[in-house]
Design an enzyme around this catalytic site. Structure first.
Site, PDB file in Angstrom:
ATOM      1  N   ASN A  43       0.816  -1.149   0.186  1.00 61.15           N
ATOM      2  CA  ASN A  43      -0.091  -0.048   0.059  1.00 61.15           C
ATOM      3  C   ASN A  43       0.903   1.231  -0.095  1.00 61.15           C
ATOM      4  O   ASN A  43       1.954   1.360   0.639  1.00 61.15           O
ATOM      5  CB  ASN A  43      -1.015  -0.110   1.095  1.00 61.15           C
ATOM      6  CG  ASN A  43      -0.395  -0.064   2.558  1.00 61.15           C
ATOM      7  OD1 ASN A  43       0.490  -0.880   2.530  1.00 61.15           O
ATOM      8  ND2 ASN A  43      -1.216   0.049   3.577  1.00 61.15           N
ATOM      9  N   GLU A  45       0.171   5.223   0.886  1.00 60.86           N
ATOM     10  CA  GLU A  45      -0.654   6.219   1.192  1.00 60.86           C
ATOM     11  C   GLU A  45      -0.478   7.625   0.639  1.00 60.86           C
ATOM     12  O   GLU A  45       0.623   7.744   0.108  1.00 60.86           O
ATOM     13  CB  GLU A  45      -1.030   6.022   2.567  1.00 60.86           C
ATOM     14  CG  GLU A  45      -1.641   4.590   3.033  1.00 60.86           C
ATOM     15  CD  GLU A  45      -1.798   4.392   4.533  1.00 60.86           C
ATOM     16  OE1 GLU A  45      -1.322   5.186   5.154  1.00 60.86           O
ATOM     17  OE2 GLU A  45      -2.425   3.644   5.005  1.00 60.86           O
ATOM     18  N   GLU A  56      -3.075  -4.448  -3.127  1.00 61.20           N
ATOM     19  CA  GLU A  56      -3.664  -5.491  -4.368  1.00 61.20           C
ATOM     20  C   GLU A  56      -3.614  -4.387  -5.635  1.00 61.20           C
ATOM     21  O   GLU A  56      -3.252  -5.088  -6.789  1.00 61.20           O
ATOM     22  CB  GLU A  56      -4.869  -5.928  -4.074  1.00 61.20           C
ATOM     23  CG  GLU A  56      -4.907  -6.924  -2.671  1.00 61.20           C
ATOM     24  CD  GLU A  56      -5.431  -5.984  -1.727  1.00 61.20           C
ATOM     25  OE1 GLU A  56      -4.809  -4.883  -1.422  1.00 61.20           O
ATOM     26  OE2 GLU A  56      -5.963  -6.707  -0.706  1.00 61.20           O
ATOM     27  N   CYS A  91     -10.858  -3.268  -4.614  1.00 62.69           N
ATOM     28  CA  CYS A  91      -9.919  -4.247  -5.133  1.00 62.69           C
ATOM     29  C   CYS A  91     -10.391  -5.459  -5.607  1.00 62.69           C
ATOM     30  O   CYS A  91      -9.990  -6.127  -6.699  1.00 62.69           O
ATOM     31  CB  CYS A  91      -8.797  -4.283  -3.836  1.00 62.69           C
ATOM     32  SG  CYS A  91      -7.404  -3.146  -3.791  1.00 62.69           S
TER      33      CYS A  91
END
Ligand code: THU
Length: 134
Positions: A43, A45, A56, A91
């Site tokens: 991830n 951010e 993902e 996702c």
């Protein structure tokens, strides 16, 4: 049968590269394409919170950028053993676009906890389109 242990190991490994200063919730993902190749993501951010990228989605982009368009399995690693991250709704839709029939999802914590496996189509009943990256 493939127990997805190796794919989870890739997800756990890349999780260390997560950029998650806002949630402090690091996630790693690994996707196995139909040719056996593995594509990873974490991830990423952003100060504008909704602009953050899920692990993902990053892994999926890596797969497509590498020239593969069909996934057979996805592993996601993060959190703790009781509540490992399952892919968010967005996702699920993104993954379904490129999913081979019967594609599987494995979820696990970031350490050495048990692996839970499920089918992607069970996570997105009544899916709108998608399938196979055709
Ligand atoms: N996150 C993922 O990357 N994948 C998941 O399956 C669940 C959630 C990220 C999004 C956000 O950066 C952080 O985890 C907290 O929600």
């Amino acid at each position: 049968m493939d127990d997805l242990t190796d794919l989870v190991a890739h997800a756990r490994h890349v999780r260390a590269r997560a950029y998650a200063p806002y949630s402090r919730y690091a996630v790693g993902a690994a996707i196995r394409a139909d040719d056996g190749s593995i594509h990873v993501g974490c991830n990423v951010e952003n100060a504008a919170y909704p602009e953050g990228l899920c692990a993902e989605a990053v892994a999926l982009g890596a797969m497509v950028a590498a020239g593969r368009r069909r996934l057979v399995a996805v592993a996601v690693a993060g959190g703790d053993a009781e509540t490992p991250p399952t892919p968010c709704g967005g996702c699920r839709q993104k993954l379904m676009e490129f999913a081979a029939p019967g594609a599987e999802v494995a979820v696990a914590d970031g350490e050495n906890g048990p692996i839970r496996r499920m089918r992607l189509d069970a996570l997105l009943p009544g899916a709108f389109g998608g399938g196979g990256g055709e």
